[in-house]
Design a protein around this motif. Structure first.
Motif, PDB file in Angstrom:
ATOM      1  N   UNK A 195       7.936   8.474  -1.162  1.00  0.00           N
ATOM      2  CA  UNK A 195       8.971   9.442  -1.514  1.00  0.00           C
ATOM      3  C   UNK A 195      10.225   9.283  -0.665  1.00  0.00           C
ATOM      4  N   UNK A 196      10.029   8.913   0.603  1.00  0.00           N
ATOM      5  CA  UNK A 196      11.160   8.794   1.535  1.00  0.00           C
ATOM      6  C   UNK A 196      11.065   7.450   2.263  1.00  0.00           C
ATOM      7  N   UNK A 197      11.465   6.354   1.610  1.00  0.00           N
ATOM      8  CA  UNK A 197      11.300   5.016   2.204  1.00  0.00           C
ATOM      9  C   UNK A 197      11.975   4.849   3.552  1.00  0.00           C
ATOM     10  N   UNK A 198      13.044   5.587   3.789  1.00  0.00           N
ATOM     11  CA  UNK A 198      13.766   5.445   5.061  1.00  0.00           C
ATOM     12  C   UNK A 198      12.933   5.891   6.270  1.00  0.00           C
ATOM     13  N   UNK A 199      11.863   6.630   6.017  1.00  0.00           N
ATOM     14  CA  UNK A 199      11.022   7.108   7.119  1.00  0.00           C
ATOM     15  C   UNK A 199       9.966   6.091   7.543  1.00  0.00           C
TER      16      UNK A 199
END
Length: 238
Positions: A195-199
């Protein structure tokens, strides 16, 4: 030997097979992660890659094939052990691990396609160098990102299997509880990264306890085995 004694002996053998399978696919995973496998970018230069470099990269494919093969073996062995606790739940858990293996095999194909496109340009004669580089980048991104998809069925299968271990007391409850917690965390982290690839870079360290748990569980099942004196009554099978 009575049928009950044979059943207990089979359960003990299958538990040790599950432990051995855990050891084998964990070793394969460590080799894939930390072994001397060159990155795909090592083959993207103008010069031809050396045969030694290609060989090392191919060992990664072999390691991944071994990993997912023994994921299947461990799923079958765990089902054989835990079906007396709840056949339905054990079957769902085994199918979840088989889904993981099937996805993993599919992702290997993507990775091999990218590798083949780099080392054998004659396979894509209609592509310019830039187009071929874009194709390789796409396939590489599919492989590296989609790997988190298979962690979700893996996590569900692990939670169900160790939930059955917790219920049956075949292994210590602290180890079963650790397993349920570990696989729950893996599933949550995988879903978060999707859901949040940057994490991704910020949560990778939280996967390390999962690797430690699999080593402890593998060695316990392989050497200590299961406590068949805690075997559930046949009437508990669902």
């Amino acid at each position: 030997m009575s049928s009950n004694s044979r059943s207990l002996a089979t359960a003990r053998r299958m538990a040790r097979l599950a432990g051995l399978s855990y050891v084998i696919y964990t070793v394969a995973g460590l080799y894939i992660t930390f072994g001397p496998i060159p990155p795909l970018s090592a083959f993207s230069g103008d010069g031809a890659a050396s045969p030694a470099l290609e060989f090392l990269f191919r060992t990664g494919f072999l390691a991944e094939a071994v990993l997912y093969t023994f994921v299947c073996v461990s799923a079958a062995a765990m089902y054989a052990v835990l079906k007396t606790v709840s056949q339905g739940t054990a079957l769902v858990a085994a199918f979840c691990r088989l889904i993981e293996a099937a996805m993993g095999a599919s992702f290997i194909i993507f990775k091999y396609a990218a590798f083949a496109a780099v080392v054998s340009p004659d396979l894509t004669p209609g592509f310019s160098g830039e187009e071929r580089a874009s194709l390789v980048a796409l396939l590489r991104d599919i492989y590296s990102s989609a790997i988190y998809v298979l962690l979700i069925p893996m996590a569900l299968g692990g939670v169900l299997f160790f939930g059955l271990f917790f219920r049956s007391r075949y292994i210590p409850r602290w180890l079963s509880g650790w397993g349920m917690l570990t696989y729950s965390v893996i599933g949550i982290l995988a879903a978060t990264i999707l859901l949040y690839p940057d994490l991704e870079e910020h949560v990778m360290l939280f996967f390390l306890p999962g690797a430690l748990f699999e080593w402890v569980a593998a060695l316990w099942l392989l050497f200590a085995g299961i406590n068949t004196g805690k075997r559930p009554a046949t009437g508990n099978v669902t």
